[in-house]
Design a protein around this motif. Structure first.
Motif, PDB file in Angstrom:
ATOM      1  N   GLN A 145     -27.628  15.110  53.266  1.00 29.90           N
ATOM      2  CA  GLN A 145     -27.843  14.293  54.110  1.00 29.90           C
ATOM      3  C   GLN A 145     -26.141  13.814  54.614  1.00 29.90           C
ATOM      4  N   ALA A 146     -25.445  13.529  53.536  1.00 31.12           N
ATOM      5  CA  ALA A 146     -24.175  13.048  53.906  1.00 31.12           C
ATOM      6  C   ALA A 146     -23.359  14.290  54.974  1.00 31.12           C
ATOM      7  N   PHE A 147     -23.802  15.424  54.451  1.00 31.08           N
ATOM      8  CA  PHE A 147     -22.970  16.727  55.174  1.00 31.08           C
ATOM      9  C   PHE A 147     -23.385  17.011  56.438  1.00 31.08           C
ATOM     10  N   LEU A 148     -24.686  16.655  56.792  1.00 34.60           N
ATOM     11  CA  LEU A 148     -25.296  17.272  57.882  1.00 34.60           C
ATOM     12  C   LEU A 148     -24.639  16.866  59.089  1.00 34.60           C
ATOM     13  N   ALA A 199     -29.290  25.239  60.299  1.00 29.61           N
ATOM     14  CA  ALA A 199     -30.930  25.909  60.767  1.00 29.61           C
ATOM     15  C   ALA A 199     -31.974  25.470  59.619  1.00 29.61           C
ATOM     16  N   VAL A 200     -31.558  25.533  58.353  1.00 32.57           N
ATOM     17  CA  VAL A 200     -32.412  25.270  57.293  1.00 32.57           C
ATOM     18  C   VAL A 200     -32.873  23.895  57.343  1.00 32.57           C
ATOM     19  N   ALA A 201     -31.734  23.026  57.383  1.00 38.12           N
ATOM     20  CA  ALA A 201     -31.875  21.626  57.609  1.00 38.12           C
ATOM     21  C   ALA A 201     -32.982  21.183  58.851  1.00 38.12           C
ATOM     22  N   ASP A 202     -32.877  21.919  59.967  1.00 37.98           N
ATOM     23  CA  ASP A 202     -33.675  21.404  61.132  1.00 37.98           C
ATOM     24  C   ASP A 202     -35.054  22.046  61.120  1.00 37.98           C
ATOM     25  N   ALA A 262     -37.930  23.260  51.943  1.00 42.02           N
ATOM     26  CA  ALA A 262     -36.568  22.799  51.758  1.00 42.02           C
ATOM     27  C   ALA A 262     -36.139  21.473  51.992  1.00 42.02           C
ATOM     28  N   ALA A 263     -35.963  20.521  51.058  1.00 37.90           N
ATOM     29  CA  ALA A 263     -35.544  19.068  51.436  1.00 37.90           C
ATOM     30  C   ALA A 263     -33.939  18.907  51.077  1.00 37.90           C
ATOM     31  N   ALA A 286     -35.742  29.400  59.182  1.00 41.83           N
ATOM     32  CA  ALA A 286     -34.027  29.387  59.598  1.00 41.83           C
ATOM     33  C   ALA A 286     -33.956  30.725  59.800  1.00 41.83           C
ATOM     34  N   ALA A 287     -34.173  31.745  58.788  1.00 40.83           N
ATOM     35  CA  ALA A 287     -33.759  33.232  59.113  1.00 40.83           C
ATOM     36  C   ALA A 287     -34.379  33.802  60.374  1.00 40.83           C
TER      37      ALA A 287
END
Length: 314
Positions: A62-65, A11-14, A55-56, A21-22
């Protein structure tokens, strides 16, 4: 791995911001931060760097997403596989060549939108136990065998009366008959090596033999359907019983004959058995389909054991 933490990470990544995200997850921003921190601790890496814009993702983030998205999709599939109305309707048809399989194929043609999981359970008690536990949603059985009653909470309705036929080879003296009376088979050799004592069909054929003075031979090893058909095809005296809707395939040179039984017509009574508390919406669709399409013969034309279910037990 904590899937709530993975969900917060995605959610934070998106969204690009913990606050957004909250809002999407309907939790506090602090709650999102704690979940992401828990995930970072479990993985041993930083997933985000805070910037003026929010947040970046770090390189590790990026690898985990993509893997995180796969985890959430796997969770959705796992839940859907057991959620009534979203998972397939699991139905036991005893055997794929038998009449219940044909009934279920007819249902599938009429309701292609219903996803089905077809299983074959040999033992009646095991099938009813599977219905009780929710392992399957329904089973087709002859209800109820002598001395065996359905447990509390189990419903059943008789959905199909399958006529029984005589199967002979081309040289059998009844091979040319269009129909014969069951009583006229007294003294003739009826061979059914596949009957297993204690099964519902064994109880059925015991009663059929007693009602019309027949002798059904069950001696000899059961090598399966094909060897049985080979023997019947070459015999002048042996015949066997089969259901009208039982699917049999034999070589053209066998010349086997299906002979109808009349006055009366013995029928094998198939009932649908299910748990009354089963909430799967497709189960009601299946019951309605079977009950509204049940073909029947006029009273007095059929024979079935007195112990078989007649009315809806739901």
């Amino acid at each position: 791995m904590d899937l709530d933490a993975v969900r917060a990470f995605v959610a934070v990544a998106d969204a690009g911001r913990f606050q957004d995200a909250a809002a999407e997850l309907s939790i506090t921003q602090q709650g999102v931060s704690k979940r992401v921190a828990t995930l970072e601790k479990a993985l041993g890496v930083r997933l985000f760097t805070r910037t003026a814009r929010g947040a970046a993702l770090t390189i590790d983030g990026q690898a985990f997403l993509p893997h995180a998205r796969d985890l959430l999709r796997a969770e959705e599939r796992a839940v859907a596989s057991v959620r009534p109305g979203r998972r397939a309707l699991r139905v036991d048809v005893i055997g794929r060549r038998l009449a219940p399989a044909g009934l279920l194929r007819d249902f599938h043609r009429a309701h292609p939108e219903v996803e089905l999981d077809v299983v074959t359970l040999f033992d009646a008690d095991a099938a009813v136990d599977a219905v009780r536990s929710g392992t399957i949603d329904a089973t087709f059985r002859a209800v109820t065998m002598p001395g065996r009653q359905l447990p509390d909470g189990i419903g059943a309705v008789r959905v199909s009366d399958e006529p029984i036929q005589l199967l002979t080879g081309p040289s059998h003296e009844l091979a040319a008959a269009r129909a014969v009376a069951p009583a006229s088979l007294a003294g003739r050799r009826i061979w059914m090596p596949g009957i297993v004592p204690g099964t519902e069909w064994a109880a059925y054929y015991d009663d059929l033999a007693a009602a019309f003075g027949l002798t059904i031979e069950v001696t000899g090893p059961d090598f399966g359907t094909e060897p049985l058909l080979d023997t019947i095809a070459d015999s002048r005296t042996l015949a066997t019983f089969v259901g009208e809707r039982t699917r049999l395939v034999w070589p053209a040179d066998h010349g086997l004959r299906r002979v109808a039984l009349r006055d009366p017509t013995p029928v094998y009574p198939h009932s649908l058995v299910w748990h009354r508390d089963n909430p799967h919406p497709a189960l009601a669709v299946l019951r309605d389909h079977l009950c509204t399409r049940r073909p029947g013969l006029r009273d007095g034309e059929i024979w079935a054991p007195s112990w078989t279910l007649v009315e809806n037990a739901a």
